[in-house]
Scaffold this active site. Sequence first.
Site, PDB file in Angstrom:
ATOM      1  N   SER A 199       0.849  -1.187   0.000  1.00 43.93           N
ATOM      2  CA  SER A 199       0.000   0.000   0.000  1.00 43.93           C
ATOM      3  C   SER A 199       0.892   1.246   0.000  1.00 43.93           C
ATOM      4  CB  SER A 199      -0.961  -0.042   1.189  1.00 43.93           C
ATOM      5  OG  SER A 199      -1.985   0.905   1.050  1.00 43.93           O
ATOM      6  N   GLU A 324      -8.741  -4.578  -4.592  1.00 41.65           N
ATOM      7  CA  GLU A 324      -8.139  -3.847  -3.482  1.00 41.65           C
ATOM      8  C   GLU A 324      -9.158  -3.032  -2.676  1.00 41.65           C
ATOM      9  OE1 GLU A 324      -4.896  -3.757  -2.615  1.00 41.65           O
ATOM     10  OE2 GLU A 324      -3.765  -4.438  -4.347  1.00 41.65           O
ATOM     11  N   HIS A 416      -7.752  -5.551  -0.280  1.00 45.96           N
ATOM     12  CA  HIS A 416      -6.549  -4.852   0.144  1.00 45.96           C
ATOM     13  C   HIS A 416      -5.970  -5.521   1.395  1.00 45.96           C
ATOM     14  CE1 HIS A 416      -3.934  -1.416  -0.192  1.00 45.96           C
ATOM     15  NE2 HIS A 416      -4.241  -0.941   0.995  1.00 45.96           N
TER      16      HIS A 416
END
Length: 495
Positions: A199, A324, A416
């Site tokens: 991320s 995600e 995610h």
Amino acid sequence: MTQPVEFVEVATRSGVVRGRWKETTGEGANPRSAAFLGIPFAEPPIGDLRFQAPVKKEPWTGTLDALEFGATAQRGDPGVTLIPEPSIPGESTLNVNVFTPSPKKAEAGTGLPVLVWIHGGGYFAGSPASPWYDGRNFNRDNVVTVTASYRLGFDGFGWVEGAPANRGVLDWMAALQWVQDNIADFGGDPGRVTIAGQSAGGGAVLTLLGVEAAQDLFHQVYAISSPIPDVSTEAAKEFAAKMAEKLGVSNDLAGFSSVSEEKLLEVQKELSNLDPSQMEKILKEGLSLGPVVDGTLIPRRTIDSIKKGVGADKHLVIGATDDEFTMALAEMESKLKWVPKPLLLRQLGVPKKARKAYLAANKDVVEAGNYRLGGRILTDRMFKVPMLEAIAARRNAPTWVYRFAWPSGTFGFAEHCLDVPFFFDCLDGPAMAPLAGDAPPQCLADELHHAAVQFIRTGDPGWPRYIKKDRVVRVWDVPSQDVPNGFASVYPLVG
């Protein structure tokens, strides 16, 4: 009966540190891992040092206990997060955690390969103290592992007239310099350093890939779910002006230095609050805080630096999960099902000329409903389109690409953060079920983690390089497979 704690000491350039031995899990070369936690690589960024470049830690006398995680830049209770990342109070927030199977000095060229992990959290949150980032199972497989902290939010990335920009980036580089100076004392090889992150951490390592001044600090990159922030100078200055106005101080170093950390964080949160309704704004305007194209340390957009060949000598593994940010629309599911698809695609920024082809290329999520379709569009625009642009910018530089497609037992899709515990091979860690379900497949963790170890050791993760001819992508699933044109579902969005 509990086993007695077995301590271990290492002499670094700054002084002696004391860690402790822990057990690894699974089968591998090393049944034990030595953990050294909270080793400061810079002086506490407080007082006159608060908005300055990191200052190297002064040597200490005696032995420093490195038995507990150091203070984190993240403050307070972060609430429920996808990855457990606790906050730890204190002033000395610039520290590293070292996990090694061989805590003894390695002579030049004989040390173990090194993984340096930069945590995510949108550049305003996150912590290196997560139990998921424990390097014990990389140690099991003969990889020394380091996790690093850095300044977050406005303190790390805000524009402050009279102070250096990109203080958080400078913190990353200072931590990497500490690794170069000290990792041989922990059995590592400073000539074989792979930086990795997920991320915002993935964005961090891609940013570093494009920073000329950082090139000697690492040798390979593993970027997981990595948006490229590239906050413009204009946007950074505009956000700083809003902060100063709200705080009632001058828009400069003196003004921001007069504000307590607590008050600054309160206003930062108010002005940069993220919620699902702001996703399209974020896609258009970018993040409020993150690495800034400042004209000096980061002279141009990361993609432009990559096009110029910066980092082309570095091997890169890069990829994303299939969905995600679908979770970001969870609360809007009941409303979205009534939105006509052409309107949904328009609202989420899919160009008119690409809509028909995009729907055809994503039949599975179209059939799953607007909630899933909207989440896929957000995922593609925020993560996969920039990723494919970065890959194309590298031309023939050695690059390997993956998709993480295994559907979470909780959500039914690959969301995610889902791939992080597979990367670290820590499916036995806490808080796993809310993200992955009750029975995430250990066989997939074995496979993915082994590929990561192989890349860190040899520079090749074990599947074909991504080249323009066939664009082979490793799709992590049960079973995994290598798929030509593995990101074909995104191609309609790529210019």
